[in-house]
Scaffold this active site. Sequence first.
Site: not given
Length: 478
Positions: A456, A216-217, A404, A120
């Site tokens: 992603h 991701s994060y 991605d 996120g």
Amino acid sequence: MLLFTALLFSLCHSRSFNEASHLREFMDSPKPLKTTRDALWSLMNSNNRKPTSVYVGSHDELMAADKINALPGQPQGANFDQYAGYVTVDPAKGRALFYYFVEAHEDPTTKPLVLWLNGGPGCSSLGNGAMQELGPFRVNSDGKTLYSNPYAWNNVANVIFLESPAGVGFSYSNTSSDYQTTGDTSTAADSYTFLINWLERFPQYKTRDFFITGESYAGHYIPELASLILKNNAAAKNTVIQLKGIAMGNAYVDGDTNAKAKFDYLWSHALISDSTYKNIQSRCNFASPTADCEEAISSARNEVGEIDGYDIYAPLCNESSRHAKLLSVQQLQPDPCSGMYVNSYMNLAEVQQAFHVSGHLPYHWSSCSEVVDNWHDAPATMLPTIQELLGSGIRVWFYSGDQDSVVAVTSTRYSINMLNLTIESQWKAWYTNDEVGGYVIGYKGLTLATVRGAGHLVPSYQPDRALVMISAFLKGGF
């Protein structure tokens, strides 16, 4: 039905419904937000070489209380145990993290334990990871029933999906100010406290090989948590958590590198013009952006147009795609509207009851948090932490879906190059179902695997290839 559809499409384009928007907002945040990693190490009391003081509660009979008989709309034939509930990480502030745990289909007593973290920052590992990517079920387009995912990762492991930090998904704090001070430091500390307490609740997993995965994060969450575990194990002179490796998918690890790599990727995939790309190259120093740079970037955004940055070749969620889905036979295909179905399902009262959700949440469940809106601290780069982990002996993998553009495979490759590692096994193709599933290269202490045709959310776009990839990671290689 028209009102329901309109509401869902409204949600589809809102901030709380879009994991990409959370990451983009973070990447565009002012530089002062991004602090050094020193605050994280202060948690370790490293000068005293003592283990971190961690709250440990009583967990008598809580494992049995957390068991799920069946989820609403669950298909027949599920042959594994599943659990869900809360683990308190700060009783004084009333802060508790929500988890969903699925044991392996076969031989759960011998298979490893895997923790999955979505990024996120502020997005749900339950709604994204479990219900759209690697969990045993996915949500049908009716928003009420589930269908089986034959490529779920609990084919090869016991998997915990953790909603962190507090304020994400069903996780919460009774102290509202917690939501304004959330950041990397507090998230790592709370996730560590969660694990220590979860293992008290499920003591049979204390000696099990443990791996951390995510995307991701989570390129921040994972190395920070792994470092905290290793430092605490060393300080306690006891392997409290049996950490064996980490795997990070399309991981956001170095902000400036990612910014440059994004535009290299867009140009190389014919999504922006030569002239705009040259303008970005000549005008942009991503460590200190200028007005000229912002103008060039704005031109690039206009040229790219309305596409899904998470998968540049995927269709968008609109009325046509939803109508086509309603008319089609259910298939395990990427669905641009799947987040809508999950949002509907997770907010059903009977679903929350089955998950043992607290009845005191002051907000509805959303894919990405609406209350954690001020990320307090984050290192500008995770590369020093990753460098430390490479010397610890644990397995370190990066994997990247090659479609991605948000955290492109070029970003991952540039970041790895900055580590200046020796190549130990050359670039080669790996296969699944007699097709190239992706490519892999081995460095000293680190492996990079690409997943062909994935965006992603790798396990969502290419579930069969993702399962082959993560199986290889758990075994130590292809």
